[in-house]
Write a protein that holds these residues in place. Structure first.
Motif, PDB file in Angstrom:
ATOM      1  N   ASN A  84       0.830  -1.209   0.000  1.00  0.00           N
ATOM      2  CA  ASN A  84       0.000   0.000   0.000  1.00  0.00           C
ATOM      3  C   ASN A  84       0.862   1.256   0.000  1.00  0.00           C
ATOM      4  OD1 ASN A  84      -2.246  -1.632   0.076  1.00  0.00           O
ATOM      5  ND2 ASN A  84      -2.601  -1.377   2.269  1.00  0.00           N
ATOM      6  N   LEU A  85       1.958   1.217   0.765  1.00  0.00           N
ATOM      7  CA  LEU A  85       2.875   2.360   0.787  1.00  0.00           C
ATOM      8  C   LEU A  85       3.515   2.558  -0.583  1.00  0.00           C
ATOM      9  CD1 LEU A  85       4.373   4.588   2.285  1.00  0.00           C
ATOM     10  CD2 LEU A  85       6.053   2.881   3.030  1.00  0.00           C
ATOM     11  N   ALA A  86       3.909   1.456  -1.220  1.00  0.00           N
ATOM     12  CA  ALA A  86       4.520   1.546  -2.551  1.00  0.00           C
ATOM     13  C   ALA A  86       3.540   2.127  -3.568  1.00  0.00           C
ATOM     14  CB  ALA A  86       4.999   0.165  -3.008  1.00  0.00           C
ATOM     15  N   VAL A  87       2.268   1.805  -3.425  1.00  0.00           N
ATOM     16  CA  VAL A  87       1.254   2.336  -4.340  1.00  0.00           C
ATOM     17  C   VAL A  87       1.095   3.846  -4.183  1.00  0.00           C
ATOM     18  CG1 VAL A  87      -1.216   2.347  -4.860  1.00  0.00           C
ATOM     19  CG2 VAL A  87      -0.015   0.170  -4.581  1.00  0.00           C
ATOM     20  N   SER A  88       1.033   4.309  -2.943  1.00  0.00           N
ATOM     21  CA  SER A  88       0.684   5.710  -2.686  1.00  0.00           C
ATOM     22  C   SER A  88       1.881   6.655  -2.645  1.00  0.00           C
ATOM     23  CB  SER A  88      -0.082   5.820  -1.356  1.00  0.00           C
ATOM     24  OG  SER A  88       0.677   5.280  -0.288  1.00  0.00           O
ATOM     25  N   ILE A  89       3.095   6.142  -2.543  1.00  0.00           N
ATOM     26  CA  ILE A  89       4.249   7.018  -2.330  1.00  0.00           C
ATOM     27  C   ILE A  89       4.560   7.874  -3.560  1.00  0.00           C
ATOM     28  CG2 ILE A  89       6.067   5.411  -3.103  1.00  0.00           C
ATOM     29  CD1 ILE A  89       7.694   6.333  -0.669  1.00  0.00           C
ATOM     30  N   THR A  90       4.201   7.413  -4.743  1.00  0.00           N
ATOM     31  CA  THR A  90       4.485   8.191  -5.954  1.00  0.00           C
ATOM     32  C   THR A  90       3.700   9.499  -5.965  1.00  0.00           C
ATOM     33  OG1 THR A  90       4.967   6.188  -7.213  1.00  0.00           O
ATOM     34  CG2 THR A  90       4.453   8.161  -8.472  1.00  0.00           C
ATOM     35  N   ALA A  91       2.404   9.413  -5.739  1.00  0.00           N
ATOM     36  CA  ALA A  91       1.592  10.635  -5.688  1.00  0.00           C
ATOM     37  C   ALA A  91       2.017  11.511  -4.521  1.00  0.00           C
ATOM     38  CB  ALA A  91       0.116  10.272  -5.577  1.00  0.00           C
ATOM     39  N   LEU A  92       2.438  10.885  -3.425  1.00  0.00           N
ATOM     40  CA  LEU A  92       2.890  11.650  -2.266  1.00  0.00           C
ATOM     41  C   LEU A  92       4.112  12.497  -2.617  1.00  0.00           C
ATOM     42  CD1 LEU A  92       2.818  12.278   0.792  1.00  0.00           C
ATOM     43  CD2 LEU A  92       4.286  10.273   1.118  1.00  0.00           C
ATOM     44  N   PHE A  93       5.120  11.899  -3.219  1.00  0.00           N
ATOM     45  CA  PHE A  93       6.336  12.642  -3.564  1.00  0.00           C
ATOM     46  C   PHE A  93       6.055  13.673  -4.657  1.00  0.00           C
ATOM     47  CE2 PHE A  93       8.531   9.977  -0.791  1.00  0.00           C
ATOM     48  CZ  PHE A  93       9.867  10.335  -0.729  1.00  0.00           C
ATOM     49  N   PHE A  97       6.720  17.807  -3.811  1.00  0.00           N
ATOM     50  CA  PHE A  97       7.818  18.511  -4.461  1.00  0.00           C
ATOM     51  C   PHE A  97       7.430  19.229  -5.749  1.00  0.00           C
ATOM     52  CE2 PHE A  97       9.863  15.236  -1.853  1.00  0.00           C
ATOM     53  CZ  PHE A  97      10.762  16.019  -1.143  1.00  0.00           C
ATOM     54  N   ILE A  98       6.155  19.211  -6.123  1.00  0.00           N
ATOM     55  CA  ILE A  98       5.776  19.794  -7.403  1.00  0.00           C
ATOM     56  C   ILE A  98       5.951  21.313  -7.425  1.00  0.00           C
ATOM     57  CG2 ILE A  98       3.309  20.090  -6.865  1.00  0.00           C
ATOM     58  CD1 ILE A  98       2.781  19.077  -9.750  1.00  0.00           C
ATOM     59  N   VAL A  99       5.678  21.964  -6.306  1.00  0.00           N
ATOM     60  CA  VAL A  99       5.867  23.417  -6.250  1.00  0.00           C
ATOM     61  C   VAL A  99       7.351  23.764  -6.357  1.00  0.00           C
ATOM     62  CG1 VAL A  99       5.615  25.459  -4.789  1.00  0.00           C
ATOM     63  CG2 VAL A  99       3.751  23.805  -4.949  1.00  0.00           C
ATOM     64  N   MET A 100       8.186  23.022  -5.642  1.00  0.00           N
ATOM     65  CA  MET A 100       9.623  23.288  -5.664  1.00  0.00           C
ATOM     66  C   MET A 100      10.202  23.111  -7.062  1.00  0.00           C
ATOM     67  SD  MET A 100      12.675  21.515  -3.427  1.00  0.00           S
ATOM     68  CE  MET A 100      12.757  20.022  -4.424  1.00  0.00           C
ATOM     69  N   GLY A 117      13.428  15.220 -15.165  1.00  0.00           N
ATOM     70  CA  GLY A 117      12.296  14.418 -14.720  1.00  0.00           C
ATOM     71  C   GLY A 117      12.183  13.107 -15.473  1.00  0.00           C
ATOM     72  N   ILE A 118      12.374  13.158 -16.785  1.00  0.00           N
ATOM     73  CA  ILE A 118      12.330  11.920 -17.580  1.00  0.00           C
ATOM     74  C   ILE A 118      13.418  10.955 -17.116  1.00  0.00           C
ATOM     75  CG2 ILE A 118      12.648  10.965 -19.889  1.00  0.00           C
ATOM     76  CD1 ILE A 118      11.398  13.544 -20.990  1.00  0.00           C
ATOM     77  N   ALA A 119      14.616  11.487 -16.861  1.00  0.00           N
ATOM     78  CA  ALA A 119      15.724  10.636 -16.400  1.00  0.00           C
ATOM     79  C   ALA A 119      15.410  10.020 -15.035  1.00  0.00           C
ATOM     80  CB  ALA A 119      17.008  11.466 -16.330  1.00  0.00           C
ATOM     81  N   LEU A 120      14.822  10.799 -14.129  1.00  0.00           N
ATOM     82  CA  LEU A 120      14.456  10.258 -12.818  1.00  0.00           C
ATOM     83  C   LEU A 120      13.435   9.130 -12.959  1.00  0.00           C
ATOM     84  CD1 LEU A 120      14.090  13.558 -10.739  1.00  0.00           C
ATOM     85  CD2 LEU A 120      15.847  11.806 -10.452  1.00  0.00           C
ATOM     86  N   GLY A 121      12.486   9.295 -13.884  1.00  0.00           N
ATOM     87  CA  GLY A 121      11.499   8.245 -14.116  1.00  0.00           C
ATOM     88  C   GLY A 121      12.125   6.967 -14.636  1.00  0.00           C
ATOM     89  N   ARG A 144       9.372   3.858  -6.769  1.00  0.00           N
ATOM     90  CA  ARG A 144       8.135   4.634  -6.796  1.00  0.00           C
ATOM     91  C   ARG A 144       8.379   6.083  -6.362  1.00  0.00           C
ATOM     92  NH1 ARG A 144       3.806   3.673  -9.412  1.00  0.00           N
ATOM     93  NH2 ARG A 144       2.382   4.193  -7.723  1.00  0.00           N
ATOM     94  N   ALA A 145       9.298   6.286  -5.409  1.00  0.00           N
ATOM     95  CA  ALA A 145       9.632   7.648  -4.996  1.00  0.00           C
ATOM     96  C   ALA A 145      10.274   8.412  -6.156  1.00  0.00           C
ATOM     97  CB  ALA A 145      10.572   7.614  -3.792  1.00  0.00           C
ATOM     98  N   PHE A 146      11.167   7.753  -6.897  1.00  0.00           N
ATOM     99  CA  PHE A 146      11.787   8.391  -8.064  1.00  0.00           C
ATOM    100  C   PHE A 146      10.731   8.758  -9.103  1.00  0.00           C
ATOM    101  CE2 PHE A 146      16.010   6.979  -6.651  1.00  0.00           C
ATOM    102  CZ  PHE A 146      16.787   8.036  -7.095  1.00  0.00           C
ATOM    103  N   GLN A 147       9.741   7.890  -9.288  1.00  0.00           N
ATOM    104  CA  GLN A 147       8.672   8.204 -10.239  1.00  0.00           C
ATOM    105  C   GLN A 147       7.861   9.413  -9.783  1.00  0.00           C
ATOM    106  OE1 GLN A 147       6.540   4.464 -10.656  1.00  0.00           O
ATOM    107  NE2 GLN A 147       7.728   3.912 -12.471  1.00  0.00           N
ATOM    108  N   GLY A 148       7.667   9.556  -8.472  1.00  0.00           N
ATOM    109  CA  GLY A 148       6.975  10.731  -7.958  1.00  0.00           C
ATOM    110  C   GLY A 148       7.766  12.005  -8.194  1.00  0.00           C
ATOM    111  N   LEU A 149       9.081  11.947  -7.977  1.00  0.00           N
ATOM    112  CA  LEU A 149       9.943  13.108  -8.252  1.00  0.00           C
ATOM    113  C   LEU A 149       9.927  13.438  -9.740  1.00  0.00           C
ATOM    114  CD1 LEU A 149      12.976  12.276  -5.938  1.00  0.00           C
ATOM    115  CD2 LEU A 149      11.194  13.969  -5.532  1.00  0.00           C
ATOM    116  N   ALA A 150       9.892  12.392 -10.570  1.00  0.00           N
ATOM    117  CA  ALA A 150       9.831  12.610 -12.021  1.00  0.00           C
ATOM    118  C   ALA A 150       8.570  13.382 -12.397  1.00  0.00           C
ATOM    119  CB  ALA A 150       9.868  11.262 -12.751  1.00  0.00           C
TER     120      ALA A 150
END
Length: 585
Positions: A84-93, A97-100, A117-121, A144-150
């Motif tokens: 469940n954490l792996a599922v939700s962590i992408t949207a969380l990250f 960080f989207i404003v930053m 962003g593409i490279a992080l994904g 999944r965290a990297f995908q959220g940063l992407a």
């Protein structure tokens, strides 16, 4: 989904670039940059957006298949709570960080941040592909965290490029294509995920992610850089971001792991205390900042507040889509005893994908005729009906599948009705100078709503389904098989939480968004809520330039002098002192 887009797997699509560390910014127009957007660039950006909404967004549907594959032996490497954490962590990250990253794009270059962003994904997807054995969980979470940063890089940077490199009808067409990448991707994510798991395996999703990302990178590479003209230099609110991240992560861990470690355990209570202290400190800190991470003053505008809160809550309902999809796979059986596959569950969502795209324009027309309030309420009520149908897990499987098909269609229609009016209510009622900050907060609400909503729904589903003994008991007659009662009860209660989200969303709209004008019979356009909408920044710029063109030369010189004096006033005291000393010398 209303991602922002911000979106289904996170709701409304994320649009625009947020305020950045450099402070106030003015977009350079295409005419000044000498570059006009091409089909190649647009195709690359749409593919980049698609990588998040279609590929990364499919995780909620394919989670049971991933767990079954990773835990194929006798050892359990990833349990339901960790998944469940792996599922939700992408949207969380993405939300954190989207404003930053939107600000970084304005300051350092939108093309550069998009490519980063593409490279992080790609890095994140590679980690997911190799997730196996004892390293499965850390690789899943990191990937999944990297995908959220992407996503936090790609969404604001690509939308800013659309705004900068296209104008007029061409810009509208570019925005439409960008929206297809986000809305279309989110709508088709469950279907695509199920197809991939059934025919190529779940790792094929992220292999496709990498291949599409490489194509997007190649198409965007070589595009002239786009930055914002900086009128002042202000530092980014690092401490504000840090406090917000600590508070949000603490809350997420409590929601996801509280049932496992005990809601009254010292660890849970300590994490909850850390989250509360972090949020209190965050609010106190932000109120004293001249360039805050989140401008709390914006919430004095009740229309913006209501639209943002309801946007958060509507995005949170993505949890009922994930829970119902997992229920069909875990508790649904064919006549021969075989379980329903992710592909078969995903097929049920075709109506969701079609309706959410087909009815977006209807939401726009409703906004023009009735104002924002009514379509926002109507959309929320339609989603409420969808939730009620998905809650009916006490019926036979065949009946439930019919309910699910209808519910997914209604889910798409409701979100489509809500999305455009909500965005308009939130942003058109802010002064132009606050549009960037307001857009960033609204987008953040989309992503965080999806992350927290998914976490809460999945936590309730997992906690109840693993409980000993029935919770609903004899209050509701559960038809059909009795060996999956706890899964069905868990789903019923988890979707019930989404019903609560929707009731709160409707209340926030009713209490804060003014009634629109307009007449259905006379086809009048509804009056916008007070204060009057501000013109778009590029329209305002054009109007000002036309006005200045009529001024005498001496007046223009005086204005230029005032602008230079203002710029001097924004300089650091030490820099200003050095200039004065140099002048005196």
């Amino acid at each position: 989904m209303t991602s922002s887009q911000s979106a289904p797997a996170a709701a409304t699509p994320v649009t625009g670039g947020g305020p950045g560390p450099a402070g106030a910014a003015i977009d350079r127009a295409p005419a000044r940059s000498g570059y006009t957007g091409t089909r190649r660039l647009l195709c690359g950006m749409v593919l980049a957006v698609l990588t998040y909404w279609l590929f990364a967004g499919s995780m909620g549907t394919v989670a049971p298949a991933i767990m079954e594959n990773i835990n194929a032996g006798e050892t359990t490497y990833v349990d339901a709570t960790a998944m469940n954490l792996a599922v939700s962590i992408t949207a969380l990250f993405s939300g954190l960080f989207i404003v930053m990253f939107g600000g970084f794009a304005d300051r350092f270059g939108r093309v550069k941040v998009t490519l980063i962003g593409i490279a992080l994904g790609v890095v994140g997807s590679a980690l997911l592909i190799f997730a196996a054995g004892s390293l499965a969980l850390p690789l899943l979470l990191a990937g999944r965290a990297f995908q959220g940063l992407a996503a936090a890089c790609i969404m604001p940077a690509t939308m800013a490029l659309v705004k900068t490199y296209w104008e007029g009808a061409a810009r509208q067409a570019a925005v439409s294509w960008w929206s297809i990448g986000s809305w279309g991707g989110s709508g088709a994510s469950a279907l695509f995920g199920g197809f991939a798991v059934n025919y190529v395996g779940w790792r094929g999703i992220f292999i496709a992610y990498i291949l599409i990302s490489l194509v997007a990178f190649a198409l965007i590479w070589g595009t002239p850089e786009s930055r914002a003209e900086q009128t002042s230099r202000k530092g980014f609110d690092v401490l504000g971001l840090a406090l917000f991240v600590v508070g949000t992560l603490g809350l997420m861990i409590v929601l996801l792991f509280g049932s496992r470690i005990g809601w009254t355990s010292v660890t849970t209570l300590a994490l909850a205390a850390v989250a509360i202290v972090a949020f209190v400190a965050f609010i106190a800190w932000e109120r004293r900042q001249s360039n805050p991470f989140i401008d709390l003053k914006l919430f004095s505008n009740t229309t913006f507040t209501g639209a943002t809160i309801s946007n958060f809550l509507l995005n949170a309902t993505i949890g009922m889509l994930m829970v119902s999809q997992q229920l069909v796979q875990l508790a649904g059986f064919h006549a021969d005893g075989s379980r329903y596959t992710a592909w078969e569950a995903g097929l049920l969502t075709i109506g969701y994908a079609v309706c959410i795209i087909a009815f977006i324009k209807v939401g726009e027309k409703l906004l023009q005729r009735y104002g924002a309030r009514k379509p926002m309420i109507w959309g929320s009520l339609i989603v409420l009906v969808a939730a009620a149908l998905l809650m009916a897990t006490n019926v036979m499987l065949g009946t439930y599948l019919i309910f699910a098909i209808i519910a997914y269609c209604l889910f798409g229609i409701g979100l489509a009705f809500y999305a455009t009016p909500s965005t308009d209510a939130a942003l058109s009622n802010l002064p132009a100078a606050q549009a960037g900050s307001g857009s960033g907060i609204y987008k953040m609400a989309s992503s965080l709503g999806g992350a927290i909503g998914a976490a809460v729904s999945l936590a309730v589903f997992t906690g109840v389904s693993q409980a000993q003994g029935q919770i609903v008991g004899g209050a509701i007659l559960m038809e059909g098989r009795q060996d999956n009662l706890m899964l069905r009860e868990g789903s019923m209660m988890a979707i019930g939480v989404n019903v609560l989200f929707l009731v709160l969303a409707i209340l926030s709209i009713v209490m804060t968004v003014p009634k629109g004008g307009g007449s259905k019979d006379l086809h009048r356009v509804a009056a916008s809520a007070s204060p009057s909408p501000q013109p778009a920044p590029d329209e305002e710029r054009s109007a000002l330039l036309a006005e200045f063109a009529a001024l005498p030369t001496e007046d223009l010189r005086a204005l230029r002098k005032q602008a230079m004096l203002r710029e001097l006033g924004d300089l650091d005291e030490k820099v200003l002192h050095e200039l004065i000393q140099e002048r005196r010398g």
